[in-house]
Design a protein around this motif. Sequence first.
Motif, short mmCIF file in Angstrom:
data_model
loop_
_atom_site.label_atom_id
_atom_site.label_comp_id
_atom_site.label_asym_id
_atom_site.label_seq_id
_atom_site.Cartn_x
_atom_site.Cartn_y
_atom_site.Cartn_z
N UNK A 125 47.34 40.65 39.06
CA UNK A 125 46.05 40.12 39.52
C UNK A 125 44.90 41.11 39.36
N UNK A 126 45.18 42.34 39.03
CA UNK A 126 44.11 43.34 39.02
C UNK A 126 42.96 42.97 38.09
N UNK A 127 43.26 42.31 36.94
CA UNK A 127 42.19 41.92 36.02
C UNK A 127 41.93 40.42 36.06
N UNK A 128 42.37 39.77 37.13
CA UNK A 128 42.16 38.33 37.27
C UNK A 128 41.38 37.96 38.52
N UNK A 129 40.88 38.97 39.22
CA UNK A 129 40.07 38.72 40.40
C UNK A 129 38.66 38.38 39.92
N UNK A 130 38.33 37.11 39.97
CA UNK A 130 37.09 36.63 39.36
C UNK A 130 36.04 36.28 40.39
N UNK A 131 34.79 36.27 39.95
CA UNK A 131 33.68 35.83 40.77
C UNK A 131 33.22 34.43 40.37
N UNK A 132 32.02 34.07 40.78
CA UNK A 132 31.48 32.74 40.49
C UNK A 132 29.98 32.84 40.23
N UNK A 133 29.49 32.00 39.33
CA UNK A 133 28.06 31.84 39.15
C UNK A 133 27.61 30.68 40.03
N UNK A 134 26.57 30.90 40.83
CA UNK A 134 26.14 29.94 41.84
C UNK A 134 24.88 29.22 41.36
N UNK A 135 24.85 27.90 41.37
CA UNK A 135 23.59 27.19 41.06
C UNK A 135 22.51 27.59 42.05
#
Length: 487
Positions: A125-135
């Motif tokens: 998971x170390x390179x799969x912890x993702x963020x999000x772009x928020x409208x």
Amino acid sequence: MTLISPPLELLPNTSPLIGDRRPTDSSAGMHKHRYAATGQVTSQVPMAGKPEMDAAVAAARAAQPSWAAMPVTERRRLLMRLADLIEADADRLTNLGTIDNGTPQQIVQSAPSLTAELFRYNAGWTDRIEGSVIPTWPGDALDYAVEKPFGVVAIIIPWNGPLIACGMTGAPALAAGNTVVIKPPELAPYSALRIGELALEAGIPPGVLNVVPAGPVGGDALVRNPGVDKIHFTGSGATARIVLSAALETLTPVGLELGGKSANIVFEDTDISTALPTMMSGIIALSGQGCINGTRLLVQDRIYDEVVEAAGRFITQVPIGDPYDGSTAIGPVVNDTACQRILGMITRATEDGARVISGGERLNGDYADGYFVAPTILADVPSDSYIAQNEVFGPVLSILRFSDETEAVKIANDTEFGLAAYIQTNDLKRAHRVADRLDVGNVWINGFNGIPVSAPFGGNKHSGHGRLGGKWGIREFTRPRNIWVSL
């Protein structure tokens, strides 16, 4: 018969591991750890107090920025390397698991491979912890959220499965970029200490993983330390309340994995012979000392007497005794205090109307010096009785009667716990209906094959909150940061 002596030459250094230091002084005294099968002292274990815990938190805080900033591929490599070393050290870790708490070799031998798999899975998971772009609204802007580690995480693990607990909690916390202070209990310190040694051998920087055995004094100092950014506690509800009260001083967030009183619901269409091993697992696994054990066997009227009779026959065939005998499935409970508590609950159950089918006593003879309680089956247990409502944490199975699906769900949900449940039926529609109505975090239908490392694990109600395992376990040790950029 003479019980086989545990190989005490395999014990790790019992001093706390703080960074890469092993201080021999102990501000909270020494604990005589005893082997549960014989009562013999295995070693004197230094108990940490406030000075040692403060030093461990300081070491973790000093190491955390560089650990979080480390390229994720390198952090993954180091955690994978630790997994490899755990697997290579399986024989020693299996022995330490038995010395820790008396778990039979037959049972504990699977713990190292599962722990290694927990570290491997979470390393991924170390390179799969993702963020999000928020409208965004109104105006031109870029808004995005990223997941960040808490910082320093205090992890308090239980005595009944300390090695696996290191993997379930320590692995996701480290993969997410946190540094940790693990406090193993005085009753079972050895497996966790060995994990700390293997972490340094794997090349994980000093201070990233600290292991500090302690009792209540050291535990209290750890959860009150303002340098701790999150606490994860696994244990009893009574101790959880103490942890939560202490954490109030610093408003430190706390994740909880607590006890259970899991129902195993057996419907009348069940193939009894096929389902019997799962029905009886609650009394066998870890000598009944497991939070997810199905210790309440709810049986439908039409097959109730048949199941009670089958359970009584089955338990006489299950080997109980020396943990180092390869055939032993049920070993001792953890200490003499546990013996007395369990026997007291059995006595109270009979006073409340329960009928003893088997067991109900402490083993004597060759086992008199150890902490052995005969596996006990109680029938006709009232659903509102003390033993039906409270966790025994010992080899005691309570059998309760129900008439229909609605009553089964009502009885299953009628405790303060909500960790796990089991369903035995050949009606797939019923299985899904009942699973949907159970107020628990985990349901197993027609069998039990452990807890998948990719699945969420945790409880409802007084069984805790938060989840370990899979993506949920990673999220337990990260928090989102929102970033807004005017365009």
